[in-house]
Design a protein around this motif. Structure first.
Motif, short mmCIF file in Angstrom:
data_model
loop_
_atom_site.label_atom_id
_atom_site.label_comp_id
_atom_site.label_asym_id
_atom_site.label_seq_id
_atom_site.Cartn_x
_atom_site.Cartn_y
_atom_site.Cartn_z
N ALA A 13 5.01 -6.46 2.05
CA ALA A 13 4.97 -5.16 1.38
C ALA A 13 3.73 -5.01 0.51
O ALA A 13 3.56 -3.97 -0.14
CB ALA A 13 6.22 -4.96 0.52
N GLY A 14 2.86 -6.02 0.46
CA GLY A 14 1.65 -5.91 -0.32
C GLY A 14 1.88 -5.82 -1.81
O GLY A 14 1.04 -5.31 -2.53
N GLY A 15 3.04 -6.29 -2.27
CA GLY A 15 3.35 -6.21 -3.69
C GLY A 15 3.91 -4.86 -4.11
O GLY A 15 4.13 -4.63 -5.30
N MET A 16 4.14 -3.95 -3.16
CA MET A 16 4.65 -2.61 -3.46
C MET A 16 6.05 -2.45 -2.87
O MET A 16 6.30 -2.90 -1.74
CB MET A 16 3.72 -1.54 -2.87
N PRO A 17 6.99 -1.84 -3.57
CA PRO A 17 8.34 -1.64 -3.02
C PRO A 17 8.28 -0.79 -1.75
O PRO A 17 7.86 0.37 -1.80
CB PRO A 17 9.08 -0.91 -4.15
N PRO A 18 8.70 -1.31 -0.59
CA PRO A 18 8.65 -0.52 0.65
C PRO A 18 9.83 0.42 0.80
O PRO A 18 9.88 1.21 1.74
CB PRO A 18 8.67 -1.61 1.73
N ILE A 19 10.81 0.34 -0.10
CA ILE A 19 11.98 1.20 -0.03
C ILE A 19 12.13 1.93 -1.35
O ILE A 19 11.56 1.53 -2.37
CB ILE A 19 13.28 0.40 0.27
N ILE B 90 0.90 -2.15 2.39
CA ILE B 90 2.17 -2.38 3.08
C ILE B 90 1.91 -2.59 4.57
O ILE B 90 1.31 -1.73 5.23
CB ILE B 90 3.14 -1.21 2.86
N ARG B 91 2.35 -3.71 5.08
CA ARG B 91 2.13 -4.05 6.49
C ARG B 91 2.91 -3.09 7.39
O ARG B 91 4.09 -2.86 7.20
CB ARG B 91 2.57 -5.48 6.75
N GLY B 92 2.23 -2.55 8.38
CA GLY B 92 2.87 -1.65 9.32
C GLY B 92 3.03 -0.24 8.80
O GLY B 92 3.56 0.61 9.51
N ARG B 93 2.56 0.06 7.58
CA ARG B 93 2.74 1.40 7.03
C ARG B 93 1.56 2.30 7.33
O ARG B 93 1.73 3.47 7.68
CB ARG B 93 2.93 1.30 5.51
N GLY B 94 0.35 1.80 7.18
CA GLY B 94 -0.79 2.68 7.23
C GLY B 94 -1.67 2.49 8.45
O GLY B 94 -1.46 1.62 9.29
N ALA B 95 -2.67 3.36 8.52
CA ALA B 95 -3.61 3.32 9.64
C ALA B 95 -4.99 2.88 9.19
O ALA B 95 -5.92 2.92 9.98
CB ALA B 95 -3.70 4.71 10.27
N LEU B 96 -5.15 2.50 7.94
CA LEU B 96 -6.45 2.07 7.44
C LEU B 96 -6.71 0.61 7.80
O LEU B 96 -5.78 -0.17 7.98
CB LEU B 96 -6.52 2.25 5.92
N LYS B 97 -7.98 0.26 7.88
CA LYS B 97 -8.35 -1.12 8.18
C LYS B 97 -7.95 -2.03 7.03
O LYS B 97 -8.21 -1.73 5.87
CB LYS B 97 -9.85 -1.21 8.42
N ARG B 98 -7.33 -3.15 7.38
CA ARG B 98 -6.82 -4.06 6.37
C ARG B 98 -7.94 -4.62 5.49
O ARG B 98 -7.76 -4.85 4.29
CB ARG B 98 -6.06 -5.20 7.05
N GLU B 99 -9.14 -4.83 6.09
CA GLU B 99 -10.22 -5.44 5.32
C GLU B 99 -10.76 -4.53 4.23
O GLU B 99 -11.56 -4.96 3.38
CB GLU B 99 -11.36 -5.85 6.25
N LEU B 100 -10.35 -3.25 4.21
CA LEU B 100 -10.84 -2.34 3.18
C LEU B 100 -10.27 -2.65 1.80
O LEU B 100 -10.71 -2.07 0.81
CB LEU B 100 -10.50 -0.89 3.56
N VAL B 101 -9.27 -3.55 1.73
CA VAL B 101 -8.77 -3.93 0.40
C VAL B 101 -9.86 -4.61 -0.42
O VAL B 101 -9.81 -4.60 -1.65
CB VAL B 101 -7.54 -4.86 0.53
N THR B 102 -10.86 -5.19 0.25
CA THR B 102 -11.95 -5.82 -0.50
C THR B 102 -12.84 -4.79 -1.18
O THR B 102 -13.65 -5.14 -2.04
CB THR B 102 -12.82 -6.67 0.45
N CYS B 103 -12.70 -3.51 -0.79
CA CYS B 103 -13.50 -2.46 -1.42
C CYS B 103 -12.82 -1.89 -2.66
O CYS B 103 -13.43 -1.07 -3.36
CB CYS B 103 -13.74 -1.33 -0.42
N LEU B 104 -11.60 -2.25 -2.93
CA LEU B 104 -10.91 -1.75 -4.12
C LEU B 104 -11.52 -2.35 -5.37
O LEU B 104 -12.15 -3.41 -5.34
CB LEU B 104 -9.42 -2.06 -4.03
N ARG B 105 -11.31 -1.70 -6.49
CA ARG B 105 -11.89 -2.16 -7.74
C ARG B 105 -11.37 -3.55 -8.12
O ARG B 105 -12.09 -4.34 -8.73
CB ARG B 105 -11.56 -1.16 -8.86
N THR B 106 -10.14 -3.84 -7.79
CA THR B 106 -9.58 -5.15 -8.14
C THR B 106 -9.96 -6.21 -7.13
O THR B 106 -10.00 -7.40 -7.46
CB THR B 106 -8.05 -5.08 -8.22
N GLY B 107 -10.21 -5.82 -5.87
CA GLY B 107 -10.51 -6.78 -4.83
C GLY B 107 -9.31 -7.57 -4.36
O GLY B 107 -9.44 -8.55 -3.64
N ARG B 108 -8.10 -7.16 -4.75
CA ARG B 108 -6.89 -7.90 -4.38
C ARG B 108 -6.34 -7.41 -3.04
O ARG B 108 -6.50 -6.26 -2.68
CB ARG B 108 -5.79 -7.72 -5.44
N ALA B 109 -5.66 -8.32 -2.35
CA ALA B 109 -4.98 -7.95 -1.11
C ALA B 109 -3.52 -7.62 -1.35
O ALA B 109 -2.84 -7.14 -0.46
CB ALA B 109 -5.07 -9.09 -0.09
#
Length: 414
Positions: A78-84, A247-266
């Motif tokens: 869930a990437g640390g986010m509540p999926p429900i 969230i795995r299986g939720r979005g259509a964005l490339k997973r590697e784009l998490v490195t572009c976030l300000r925190t750099g966290r996955a």
């Protein structure tokens, strides 16, 4: 023998009927079992409530009664986010407790109307529940609460497709700005929002990260209204962008784009957890309220308060002030061998000179020069430089206490 037993169990099945016959009677499509049914939504909801309080996924898993690997998998997938949704469902739907009661009463051969009367439901609800959510893999209908709960959760899922998955134009717009690769029709690069001026504090290599020139999800969500004021299809919230990344299986964005976030966290980090982490070395016996009363009125010498001062070029010096006489000692914190030559190593030694080990050694060297009656207590802020306070107290005989959260250092106010 096995053939005779199977025939006895399925004596009411019509001749030539396939195994899915009972599922057809239940008025539902075939459901492929994943093995052991996963815990109920109520258990998962409680798990995410505990995560929001700041505890680890392992601790939350043990508290809700699932294994540590299961809790870790829930958190990472869930990437640390509540999926429900964390909202408690209304009484319109059968709860897991009601399904357990139905299973117990059904095992006692109690009729549908009597079960409905005992649990306060309509008989049609009970009849439909027994028909739709009963287990059929054994060749006959057997109602088990855990299996029924899993089937109800599976059929309640809504295949709502994320907007980024269906809108190619919106997805391309978001991905380009997350990566900081926005270009005009002529091929020239569009400079994104300017980040705040970098002062070289705390994270010396921040300017080298990819996201230094990238856009944040909130900036993208607000910019869409400016670039497409009349196109309502080009709208998305920053939270939806985060969900598509985490969230795995939720979005259509490339997973590697998490490195572009300000925190750099996955993985998303719960706020309560980040607030608890810096004070992990402060236990209940060293909090400020446990400090002796004589240290507060400055009537007795031997009670000290200290602080760490960081200057330009990451230089540092420690200060300890005696509360009664205002005598001040400066604690020398030289840089360790290899500073500026050895590249920084994650979780490696702090070569700046004010890590926990270096701070302990310097304080011990300064405090042991004083008479024993003049080193009773030492009060410090909650910085990690004094995380080895237990060893310091053992070597010097000085009890250490930490200031309350959010307070400024008392040494700086003198």
């Amino acid at each position: 023998m096995a053939t005779k037993d199977w025939a006895a169990k399925t004596s009411d099945v019509p001749e030539g009927a396939r195994r899915q016959w009972r599922a057809d009677r239940a008025l539902r499509p075939p459901m492929r079992s994943p093995g052991r049914p996963e815990p109920s939504r109520a258990v998962q909801r409680q798990f995410w409530y505990l995560i929001a309080t700041g505890i680890t996924s392992a601790e939350a898993a043990l508290k809700v009664g699932v294994s540590v690997p299961v809790g870790t998998r829930w958190f990472r997938h869930a990437g640390g986010m509540p999926p429900i949704s964390l909202a408690v469902p209304t009484g319109r739907y059968l709860s897991f407790e009601e399904r357990e009661e139905i299973a117990l009463l059904r095992a006692k051969q109690i009729g549908v109307r009597e079960i409905a009367r005992r649990i306060g439901r309509d008989p049609a609800t009970i009849s439909r529940e027994l028909r739709r959510n009963a287990a059929t893999r054994s060749g006959k209908q057997e109602y088990r609460a855990l299996v029924a709960q899993w089937k109800a959760q599976q059929t309640a899922k809504r295949p709502k497709t994320a907007r980024l998955a269906t809108n190619d134009k919106l997805r391309e717009y978001v991905q380009e700005r997350l990566a900081g690769n926005v270009r005009r029709p002529d091929g020239s690069i569009v400079v994104g929002p300017q980040p705040p001026a970098w002062k070289g504090l705390n994270k010396p290599h921040r300017q080298d990260r990819r996201w230094a020139t990238a856009w944040s999800p909130e900036q993208i969500a607000h910019r869409l209204k400016v670039d497409f004021p009349d196109d309502e299809s080009m709208r998305i919230s920053h939270e939806a962008i985060y969900q598509s990344l985490f969230i795995r299986g939720r979005g259509a964005l490339k997973r590697e784009l998490v490195t572009c976030l300000r925190t750099g966290r996955a993985l998303r980090q719960p706020r309560a957890r980040t607030q608890n982490r810096p004070q992990g070395h402060v236990s209940a016996d060293v909090v400020f309220s446990q400090r002796p009363a004589e240290a507060a009125d400055r009537a007795v010498p031997g009670h000290w308060e200290g602080d760490l001062i960081i200057g330009t070029g990451r230089s540092a010096i420690g200060t300890i002030v005696e509360r009664k006489s205002r005598s001040t000692l400066l604690v020398h914190l030289p840089r360790l061998q290899g500073y500026g030559e050895i590249p920084p190593i994650k979780n490696g030694p702090a070569l700046g000179g004010y890590g926990a080990v270096a701070m302990n050694d310097a304080l011990v060297a300064s405090m042991t020069k004083l008479p024993e009656q003049l080193r009773k207590t030492l009060t410090w802020d909650r910085g990690k430089e004094l995380s080895g306070h237990a060893q310091f107290a053992l070597e010097t005989g000085t009890k250490v206490f930490f200031e309350p959260l959010g307070s400024r250092s008392r040494c700086n106010r003198w």
